[in-house]
Design an enzyme around this catalytic site. Sequence first.
Site, PDB file in Angstrom:
ATOM      1  N   ASP A   1     -11.998   0.757   1.467  1.00  0.00           N
ATOM      2  CA  ASP A   1     -11.075   0.925   2.592  1.00  0.00           C
ATOM      3  C   ASP A   1     -11.835   1.159   3.905  1.00  0.00           C
ATOM      4  OD1 ASP A   1      -8.609   1.155   3.780  1.00  0.00           O
ATOM      5  OD2 ASP A   1      -7.982   2.932   2.670  1.00  0.00           O
TER       6      ASP A   1
ATOM      7  N   ASN B   1      -4.321   5.112  -2.449  1.00  0.00           N
ATOM      8  CA  ASN B   1      -5.481   5.736  -1.801  1.00  0.00           C
ATOM      9  C   ASN B   1      -5.952   6.953  -2.589  1.00  0.00           C
ATOM     10  OD1 ASN B   1      -5.814   4.337   0.973  1.00  0.00           O
ATOM     11  ND2 ASN B   1      -3.604   4.699   0.788  1.00  0.00           N
TER      12      ASN B   1
ATOM     13  N   GLU C   1      -7.871   2.346  -3.646  1.00  0.00           N
ATOM     14  CA  GLU C   1      -8.559   2.238  -2.352  1.00  0.00           C
ATOM     15  C   GLU C   1      -9.382   3.483  -2.101  1.00  0.00           C
ATOM     16  OE1 GLU C   1      -6.212   1.259   1.044  1.00  0.00           O
ATOM     17  OE2 GLU C   1      -5.306  -0.499   0.101  1.00  0.00           O
TER      18      GLU C   1
ATOM     19  N   GLU D   1       0.852  -1.190   0.000  1.00  0.00           N
ATOM     20  CA  GLU D   1       0.000   0.000   0.000  1.00  0.00           C
ATOM     21  C   GLU D   1       0.884   1.235   0.000  1.00  0.00           C
ATOM     22  OE1 GLU D   1      -3.082   0.367   2.997  1.00  0.00           O
ATOM     23  OE2 GLU D   1      -3.721   2.307   2.174  1.00  0.00           O
TER      24      GLU D   1
ATOM     25  N   GLU E   1      -6.948  -5.026   7.985  1.00  0.00           N
ATOM     26  CA  GLU E   1      -5.974  -3.992   8.364  1.00  0.00           C
ATOM     27  C   GLU E   1      -5.552  -4.176   9.814  1.00  0.00           C
ATOM     28  OE1 GLU E   1      -8.184  -0.280   8.117  1.00  0.00           O
ATOM     29  OE2 GLU E   1      -7.413   0.037   6.095  1.00  0.00           O
TER      30      GLU E   1
HETATM   31  P1  C2E Z   1      -5.461   3.905   5.293  1.00  0.00           P
HETATM   32  O1  C2E Z   1      -5.535   3.922   3.810  1.00  0.00           O
HETATM   33  O2  C2E Z   1      -6.526   3.162   6.018  1.00  0.00           O
HETATM   34  O3  C2E Z   1      -4.009   3.357   5.635  1.00  0.00           O
HETATM   35  C1  C2E Z   1      -3.703   2.553   6.736  1.00  0.00           C
HETATM   36  C2  C2E Z   1      -3.169   3.369   7.896  1.00  0.00           C
HETATM   37  O4  C2E Z   1      -3.057   2.520   9.028  1.00  0.00           O
HETATM   38  C3  C2E Z   1      -1.748   3.916   7.641  1.00  0.00           C
HETATM   39  O5  C2E Z   1      -1.620   5.147   8.346  1.00  0.00           O
HETATM   40  C4  C2E Z   1      -0.880   2.841   8.291  1.00  0.00           C
HETATM   41  O6  C2E Z   1       0.375   3.323   8.714  1.00  0.00           O
HETATM   42  C5  C2E Z   1      -1.736   2.482   9.493  1.00  0.00           C
HETATM   43  N1  C2E Z   1      -1.446   1.111   9.964  1.00  0.00           N
HETATM   44  C6  C2E Z   1      -1.159   0.036   9.217  1.00  0.00           C
HETATM   45  N2  C2E Z   1      -0.996  -1.079   9.980  1.00  0.00           N
HETATM   46  C7  C2E Z   1      -1.198  -0.678  11.253  1.00  0.00           C
HETATM   47  C8  C2E Z   1      -1.179  -1.371  12.532  1.00  0.00           C
HETATM   48  O7  C2E Z   1      -0.912  -2.579  12.628  1.00  0.00           O
HETATM   49  N3  C2E Z   1      -1.439  -0.625  13.637  1.00  0.00           N
HETATM   50  C9  C2E Z   1      -1.719   0.701  13.569  1.00  0.00           C
HETATM   51  N4  C2E Z   1      -1.959   1.346  14.709  1.00  0.00           N
HETATM   52  N5  C2E Z   1      -1.764   1.390  12.392  1.00  0.00           N
HETATM   53  C10 C2E Z   1      -1.508   0.705  11.252  1.00  0.00           C
HETATM   54  P2  C2E Z   1      -1.049   6.465   7.668  1.00  0.00           P
HETATM   55  O8  C2E Z   1       0.122   6.133   6.787  1.00  0.00           O
HETATM   56  O9  C2E Z   1      -0.870   7.470   8.762  1.00  0.00           O
HETATM   57  O10 C2E Z   1      -2.232   6.916   6.714  1.00  0.00           O
HETATM   58  C11 C2E Z   1      -3.439   7.364   7.245  1.00  0.00           C
HETATM   59  C12 C2E Z   1      -4.470   7.584   6.170  1.00  0.00           C
HETATM   60  O11 C2E Z   1      -4.091   8.665   5.300  1.00  0.00           O
HETATM   61  C13 C2E Z   1      -4.653   6.386   5.240  1.00  0.00           C
HETATM   62  O12 C2E Z   1      -5.473   5.428   5.851  1.00  0.00           O
HETATM   63  C14 C2E Z   1      -5.283   7.036   4.032  1.00  0.00           C
HETATM   64  O13 C2E Z   1      -6.675   7.203   4.218  1.00  0.00           O
HETATM   65  C15 C2E Z   1      -4.657   8.424   4.038  1.00  0.00           C
HETATM   66  N6  C2E Z   1      -3.604   8.484   3.000  1.00  0.00           N
HETATM   67  C16 C2E Z   1      -2.321   8.035   3.043  1.00  0.00           C
HETATM   68  N7  C2E Z   1      -1.671   8.272   1.871  1.00  0.00           N
HETATM   69  C17 C2E Z   1      -2.581   8.880   1.062  1.00  0.00           C
HETATM   70  C18 C2E Z   1      -2.531   9.371  -0.299  1.00  0.00           C
HETATM   71  O14 C2E Z   1      -1.519   9.279  -1.013  1.00  0.00           O
HETATM   72  N8  C2E Z   1      -3.679   9.944  -0.797  1.00  0.00           N
HETATM   73  C19 C2E Z   1      -4.826  10.021  -0.047  1.00  0.00           C
HETATM   74  N9  C2E Z   1      -5.898  10.592  -0.610  1.00  0.00           N
HETATM   75  N10 C2E Z   1      -4.907   9.584   1.218  1.00  0.00           N
HETATM   76  C20 C2E Z   1      -3.803   9.008   1.767  1.00  0.00           C
HETATM   77 MG    MG Z   2      -7.534   1.635   5.520  1.00  0.00          MG
HETATM   78 MG    MG Z   3      -5.821   2.590   2.417  1.00  0.00          MG
HETATM   79 MG    MG Z   4      -7.611   3.499   7.972  1.00  0.00          MG
END
Ligand code: C2E
Ligand code: MG
Ligand code: MG
Ligand code: MG
Length: 276
Positions: A176, A114, A146, A59, A233
């Site tokens: 998602d 995403n 996603e 991802e 997730e």
């Molecule tokens: P998401 O798409 O649901 O991504 C999963 C989030 O959960 C990621 O946070 C990841 O680091 C975190 N995560 C994964 N495994 C675990 C785990 O075992 N425990 C915990 N506590 N957390 C876990 P992140 O990287 O902070 O991203 C947060 C959200 O930001 C993403 O949720 C997504 O909705 C958004 N995002 C990230 N990159 C992009 C992007 O390029 N474009 C857009 N539009 N949104 C983005």
């Molecule tokens: Mg997610």
């Molecule tokens: Mg995602």
């Molecule tokens: Mg999420």
Amino acid sequence: GAKKQGSGNICFFEAGMETAGEAQNQRRRELRSALKQGEIVPYYQPIVQFPDRRIVAMEVLARWNHPKRGVLEPGEFIELAEDMNLITPLTLELIRQVAVDMRTWPQDIRVSINISPRQLQDAALAESVIEAVEQVGIDPTRIEIELTEDSILDDYEMAKSVLSIFRMKGMTLALDDFGTGYSSLRHLQELRFDRIKIDRSFVKKLPASGESLKLIEAIMRLASSFGMAITSEGIERHEQVMLIEQQGVSSGQGFLFGRPMPSGAANALFHRQMAV
Ligand code: C2E
Ligand code: MG
Ligand code: MG
Ligand code: MG
């Protein structure tokens, strides 16, 4: 300088900055230049298949390599990028970098990207994503898009047609954070998602919560009756994998298997996996 205040709240006031408005303008200038300077980069988090736990996809998660504040997470800048109409340029910039990184990956590894709710309300934005993918030469069948439930609701008909554009190009679609929004079953069926990603809030309560397990079981039955795959997730513990696998969930993601990492680390991971 800027200072961290607890979880995700950042104080942007600096010496000489009189108002919140000025601080906000400063943030906007910073983000605009960050995009130009290549400070926005893709991190990659492994998605593994069960039961062998091989990596099948990564991802793409945006990070901001901030010159003063270190690596910033999406919670600190994605919303701002959306407000500034920079979310599409940001996505396109990520896609360009992902294309370069994928050149050294095994051929069968896919990526999940995403997409923001706003990007689903504009067919031109979908076209520009596809154009970028074609320009940089990523095989579109290696891409999964996603999106969250809320992104469908603003303008359902528009979302539906934008999704069909992605699908026509051979990309797959994942819903998602499933279980946290308000998607109707009719939408689920009509939009023909290839995959549901169970939100990590359900997994978090395992193994203690029997209720969470029942919910996962129900989501699993729903998905399989619609012919959708399921990814879980937020898997952090071994006991969670066992329960989730027993439900028939086909793949998972979480800190147990790997945290989001920069491209160099992702490469190293593939080299180790190929050596096995
Ligand atoms: P998401 O798409 O649901 O991504 C999963 C989030 O959960 C990621 O946070 C990841 O680091 C975190 N995560 C994964 N495994 C675990 C785990 O075992 N425990 C915990 N506590 N957390 C876990 P992140 O990287 O902070 O991203 C947060 C959200 O930001 C993403 O949720 C997504 O909705 C958004 N995002 C990230 N990159 C992009 C992007 O390029 N474009 C857009 N539009 N949104 C983005
Ligand atoms: Mg997610
Ligand atoms: Mg995602
Ligand atoms: Mg999420």
